[in-house]
Design a protein around this motif. Structure first.
Motif, PDB file in Angstrom:
ATOM      1  N   ALA A  10       0.611 -11.282  -2.457  1.00  0.00           N
ATOM      2  CA  ALA A  10      -0.017  -9.973  -2.640  1.00  0.00           C
ATOM      3  C   ALA A  10       0.508  -9.311  -3.913  1.00  0.00           C
ATOM      4  O   ALA A  10      -0.266  -8.731  -4.679  1.00  0.00           O
ATOM      5  N   PHE A  11       1.796  -9.410  -4.147  1.00  0.00           N
ATOM      6  CA  PHE A  11       2.391  -8.849  -5.359  1.00  0.00           C
ATOM      7  C   PHE A  11       1.794  -9.516  -6.603  1.00  0.00           C
ATOM      8  O   PHE A  11       1.457  -8.856  -7.585  1.00  0.00           O
ATOM      9  N   ARG A  12       1.631 -10.831  -6.558  1.00  0.00           N
ATOM     10  CA  ARG A  12       1.060 -11.567  -7.691  1.00  0.00           C
ATOM     11  C   ARG A  12      -0.372 -11.103  -7.984  1.00  0.00           C
ATOM     12  O   ARG A  12      -0.808 -11.086  -9.131  1.00  0.00           O
ATOM     13  N   LEU A  13      -1.084 -10.681  -6.967  1.00  0.00           N
ATOM     14  CA  LEU A  13      -2.469 -10.223  -7.128  1.00  0.00           C
ATOM     15  C   LEU A  13      -2.564  -8.744  -7.487  1.00  0.00           C
ATOM     16  O   LEU A  13      -3.656  -8.209  -7.597  1.00  0.00           O
ATOM     17  N   GLY A  14      -1.412  -8.080  -7.645  1.00  0.00           N
ATOM     18  CA  GLY A  14      -1.412  -6.694  -8.086  1.00  0.00           C
ATOM     19  C   GLY A  14      -1.223  -5.664  -6.995  1.00  0.00           C
ATOM     20  O   GLY A  14      -1.358  -4.464  -7.244  1.00  0.00           O
ATOM     21  N   TYR A  15      -0.924  -6.094  -5.786  1.00  0.00           N
ATOM     22  CA  TYR A  15      -0.686  -5.167  -4.684  1.00  0.00           C
ATOM     23  C   TYR A  15       0.801  -4.872  -4.584  1.00  0.00           C
ATOM     24  O   TYR A  15       1.635  -5.690  -4.951  1.00  0.00           O
ATOM     25  N   LYS A  29      -2.701  -0.235  -4.105  1.00  0.00           N
ATOM     26  CA  LYS A  29      -3.318  -0.794  -5.309  1.00  0.00           C
ATOM     27  C   LYS A  29      -4.265   0.244  -5.881  1.00  0.00           C
ATOM     28  O   LYS A  29      -5.042   0.849  -5.154  1.00  0.00           O
ATOM     29  N   ASP A  30      -4.190   0.432  -7.182  1.00  0.00           N
ATOM     30  CA  ASP A  30      -5.076   1.344  -7.907  1.00  0.00           C
ATOM     31  C   ASP A  30      -5.067   2.756  -7.322  1.00  0.00           C
ATOM     32  O   ASP A  30      -6.110   3.391  -7.187  1.00  0.00           O
ATOM     33  N   GLY A  31      -3.895   3.243  -6.942  1.00  0.00           N
ATOM     34  CA  GLY A  31      -3.769   4.592  -6.420  1.00  0.00           C
ATOM     35  C   GLY A  31      -4.222   4.763  -4.986  1.00  0.00           C
ATOM     36  O   GLY A  31      -4.258   5.870  -4.465  1.00  0.00           O
ATOM     37  N   LYS A  32      -4.571   3.674  -4.327  1.00  0.00           N
ATOM     38  CA  LYS A  32      -5.044   3.723  -2.943  1.00  0.00           C
ATOM     39  C   LYS A  32      -3.965   3.129  -2.044  1.00  0.00           C
ATOM     40  O   LYS A  32      -3.406   2.081  -2.341  1.00  0.00           O
ATOM     41  N   SER A  33      -3.657   3.813  -0.945  1.00  0.00           N
ATOM     42  CA  SER A  33      -2.720   3.251   0.024  1.00  0.00           C
ATOM     43  C   SER A  33      -3.466   2.999   1.326  1.00  0.00           C
ATOM     44  O   SER A  33      -4.292   3.807   1.754  1.00  0.00           O
ATOM     45  N   VAL A  34      -3.181   1.860   1.940  1.00  0.00           N
ATOM     46  CA  VAL A  34      -3.848   1.466   3.181  1.00  0.00           C
ATOM     47  C   VAL A  34      -2.776   1.124   4.208  1.00  0.00           C
ATOM     48  O   VAL A  34      -1.859   0.360   3.931  1.00  0.00           O
ATOM     49  N   GLY A  35      -2.903   1.680   5.371  1.00  0.00           N
ATOM     50  CA  GLY A  35      -1.938   1.427   6.430  1.00  0.00           C
ATOM     51  C   GLY A  35      -1.965   2.588   7.397  1.00  0.00           C
ATOM     52  O   GLY A  35      -2.852   3.424   7.341  1.00  0.00           O
TER      53      GLY A  35
END
Length: 66
Positions: A10-15, A29-35
């Protein structure tokens, strides 16, 4: 014990996978948080699933344009 493989992917993909003091986890990612998710791996797997869906839509749209 935390499984680092999905977190690294996930880190490698930019998360970014983060947790708080109450042991909840999110992906960013991109200013969006999910959880929140219960474990870091759960957040990482959710981020990977999101990436796969976005990639599938991108590829589908690319083939329609051709």
């Amino acid at each position: 014990m935390t499984d680092i493989v999905p977190i690294r992917e996930a880190f490698r993909l930019g998360y970014e996978i983060v947790s708080d003091s109450e042991c909840n986890a999110w992906y960013l990612k991109d200013g969006k948080s999910v959880g929140p998710y219960k474990r870091l791996e759960d957040a990482a797997y959710a981020a990977l699933a999101e990436f796969e869906v976005e990639e599938a839509f991108r590829r589908y749209n690319d083939t329609e344009d051709a």
